[in-house]
Scaffold this active site. Structure first.
Site, PDB file in Angstrom:
ATOM      1  N   GLY A 120       1.950   2.034  10.631  1.00  0.00           N
ATOM      2  CA  GLY A 120       2.877   3.155  10.494  1.00  0.00           C
ATOM      3  C   GLY A 120       3.529   3.577  11.799  1.00  0.00           C
ATOM      4  O   GLY A 120       4.141   4.641  11.880  1.00  0.00           O
ATOM      5  N   GLU A 141      -7.095   4.675   7.613  1.00  0.00           N
ATOM      6  CA  GLU A 141      -6.864   6.104   7.337  1.00  0.00           C
ATOM      7  C   GLU A 141      -8.086   6.716   6.639  1.00  0.00           C
ATOM      8  O   GLU A 141      -8.375   7.904   6.818  1.00  0.00           O
ATOM      9  CB  GLU A 141      -5.577   6.272   6.510  1.00  0.00           C
ATOM     10  CG  GLU A 141      -4.346   5.993   7.379  1.00  0.00           C
ATOM     11  CD  GLU A 141      -3.115   5.503   6.642  1.00  0.00           C
ATOM     12  OE1 GLU A 141      -3.053   5.625   5.417  1.00  0.00           O
ATOM     13  OE2 GLU A 141      -2.210   4.979   7.320  1.00  0.00           O
ATOM     14  N   LYS A 158       0.205   4.246  -0.298  1.00  0.00           N
ATOM     15  CA  LYS A 158      -0.408   5.471   0.243  1.00  0.00           C
ATOM     16  C   LYS A 158      -0.106   6.653  -0.696  1.00  0.00           C
ATOM     17  O   LYS A 158      -0.045   6.458  -1.904  1.00  0.00           O
ATOM     18  CB  LYS A 158       0.074   5.726   1.672  1.00  0.00           C
ATOM     19  CG  LYS A 158      -0.012   4.479   2.549  1.00  0.00           C
ATOM     20  CD  LYS A 158       0.126   4.778   4.013  1.00  0.00           C
ATOM     21  CE  LYS A 158       0.225   3.475   4.772  1.00  0.00           C
ATOM     22  NZ  LYS A 158      -0.089   3.606   6.174  1.00  0.00           N
ATOM     23  N   HIS A 180      -9.623   1.219   4.518  1.00  0.00           N
ATOM     24  CA  HIS A 180      -8.368   1.388   5.259  1.00  0.00           C
ATOM     25  C   HIS A 180      -8.643   2.307   6.452  1.00  0.00           C
ATOM     26  O   HIS A 180      -9.434   3.244   6.358  1.00  0.00           O
ATOM     27  CB  HIS A 180      -7.290   1.989   4.339  1.00  0.00           C
ATOM     28  CG  HIS A 180      -5.924   1.930   4.956  1.00  0.00           C
ATOM     29  ND1 HIS A 180      -5.522   2.828   5.915  1.00  0.00           N
ATOM     30  CD2 HIS A 180      -4.893   1.075   4.782  1.00  0.00           C
ATOM     31  CE1 HIS A 180      -4.286   2.519   6.297  1.00  0.00           C
ATOM     32  NE2 HIS A 180      -3.884   1.451   5.621  1.00  0.00           N
ATOM     33  N   SER A 225       2.942  -2.436  10.296  1.00  0.00           N
ATOM     34  CA  SER A 225       4.398  -2.457  10.494  1.00  0.00           C
ATOM     35  C   SER A 225       5.017  -3.823  10.200  1.00  0.00           C
ATOM     36  O   SER A 225       5.955  -4.252  10.877  1.00  0.00           O
ATOM     37  CB  SER A 225       4.759  -1.986  11.911  1.00  0.00           C
ATOM     38  OG  SER A 225       4.313  -0.656  12.105  1.00  0.00           O
ATOM     39  N   ASN A 268       0.883  -1.172   0.000  1.00  0.00           N
ATOM     40  CA  ASN A 268       0.000   0.000   0.000  1.00  0.00           C
ATOM     41  C   ASN A 268       0.920   1.220   0.000  1.00  0.00           C
ATOM     42  O   ASN A 268       1.479   1.564   1.037  1.00  0.00           O
ATOM     43  CB  ASN A 268      -0.895  -0.016   1.243  1.00  0.00           C
ATOM     44  CG  ASN A 268      -1.704   1.261   1.389  1.00  0.00           C
ATOM     45  OD1 ASN A 268      -1.807   2.042   0.433  1.00  0.00           O
ATOM     46  ND2 ASN A 268      -2.263   1.484   2.563  1.00  0.00           N
ATOM     47  N   GLU A 314      -5.908  -5.229  10.186  1.00  0.00           N
ATOM     48  CA  GLU A 314      -4.919  -4.186  10.435  1.00  0.00           C
ATOM     49  C   GLU A 314      -5.222  -3.489  11.766  1.00  0.00           C
ATOM     50  O   GLU A 314      -6.041  -2.547  11.803  1.00  0.00           O
ATOM     51  CB  GLU A 314      -4.961  -3.152   9.315  1.00  0.00           C
ATOM     52  CG  GLU A 314      -4.602  -3.721   7.955  1.00  0.00           C
ATOM     53  CD  GLU A 314      -3.915  -2.671   7.099  1.00  0.00           C
ATOM     54  OE1 GLU A 314      -2.793  -2.935   6.664  1.00  0.00           O
ATOM     55  OE2 GLU A 314      -4.477  -1.596   6.902  1.00  0.00           O
TER      56      GLU A 314
HETATM   57  C1  PEP Z   1      -0.957   0.011   5.778  1.00  0.00           C
HETATM   58  O1  PEP Z   1      -0.888   1.138   5.335  1.00  0.00           O
HETATM   59  O2  PEP Z   1      -1.909  -0.701   5.487  1.00  0.00           O
HETATM   60  C2  PEP Z   1       0.121  -0.457   6.658  1.00  0.00           C
HETATM   61  C3  PEP Z   1       0.015  -1.628   7.204  1.00  0.00           C
HETATM   62  O3  PEP Z   1       1.191   0.399   6.841  1.00  0.00           O
HETATM   63  P1  PEP Z   1       2.587   0.053   7.575  1.00  0.00           P
HETATM   64  O4  PEP Z   1       3.059  -1.254   7.005  1.00  0.00           O
HETATM   65  O5  PEP Z   1       3.485   1.183   7.219  1.00  0.00           O
HETATM   66  O6  PEP Z   1       2.289  -0.059   9.026  1.00  0.00           O
END
Ligand code: PEP
Length: 250
Positions: A173, A97, A11, A95, A212, A9, A167
């Site tokens: 992040g 976000e 972003k 997501h 992460s 992803n 998630e």
């Molecule tokens: C994500 O954006 O779905 C995500 C898991 O980000 P990160 O791996 O940076 O935590």
């Protein structure tokens, strides 16, 4: 055995010309890599799809969000048909976000999942709890409620038509990762709910962990029975890290 899916992803990162150069680098490195055991997907900003469409031979492309509407006067929105025509075969829906910054609720996400399927886009439906919800012992209840609401009234022709990404919001992040056992416990609960909703398909639906995930922790997470891949933000921006994650899925 479910074929693993390593999904990046991106972003709101890189510009299309950088994406094309990045892809050339990945293609060269893939020639020296054993990657045949996993599917690789990159969910990129819609503006990048045109510059990356030539990559479809070795990876799949996806969008990061889409409108619930078919077409029309929705300034700034991107439709499922547009993503599909530009080369996407997947789209991230819900997501955290989007849920947090754009106030997307379950009713809206349910409409988006339906619209994606109408256009043969595979939705990657994201679910996950906040840190406060986890601390209050409510993680499973929250995630199962999201899943049921987002999938209400929706059926699938095949188990390949849906991907779920677990998630935990507190891990995205932040550098904090769920332990592999906690992530497995949540993904098993998700599969149990899918079994109630889709008894014939649940055992074959891909469930990803996201939060992460990186080369140092991927192997342990991906070894768990109900974790069939990863949704990866930060680590998907570097070709070497992405390839290390693919290797960890073996
Ligand atoms: C994500 O954006 O779905 C995500 C898991 O980000 P990160 O791996 O940076 O935590």
């Amino acid at each position: 055995m479910i074929r693993p899916l390593i999904a990046g992803n991106w972003k709101m990162n890189k510009v299309p010309t950088e994406a094309a150069t990045w892809l050339g680098d990945l293609k060269e490195k893939l020639k020296q890599t054993d990657a045949g055991h996993a599917d690789i997907l990159l969910c990129v900003p819609a503006t990048h799809l045109g510059a990356m469409v030539a990559a479809q031979g070795f990876l799949a492309l996806g969008g990061q969000d889409m409108s619930q509407h078919e077409s029309g006067a929705y300034t700034g929105e991107i439709s499922a048909a547009m993503l599909k025509d530009a080369g996407a075969s997947y789209v991230i829906v819900g997501h955290s976000e989007r849920r947090e910054y754009h106030k997307e609720d379950d009713a809206l996400l349910n409409a988006k999942v339906k619209k994606a399927l109408e256009h043969n886009l595979i939705p990657i439906l994201c679910v996950g709890e906040s840190e406060a919800q986890r601390d209050a012992g409510k993680a499973k209840d929250v995630v199962i409620a999201q899943l049921k609401a987002d999938l209400e009234g929706i059926s699938f022709a095949s188990a390949d038509d849906l991907v779920i990404a677990y998630e935990p919001i507190w891990a995205i992040g932040t550098g904090k990762t769920a332990t592999a056992d906690d992530a497995q416990e949540m993904c098993a609960a998700i599969r149990q709910t899918l079994a109630e909703l889709y008894p014939d398909q649940a055992s074959r639906i891909r469930i990803l962990y996201g939060g992460s995930m990186k080369p140092s922790n991927a192997q342990e997470l991906l070894s768990k029975a109900d974790i069939n891949g990863g949704l990866i933000g930060g680590a998907s921006l570097k070709t070497d890290d992405l390839l290390a994650l693919v290797a960890a899925a073996k």
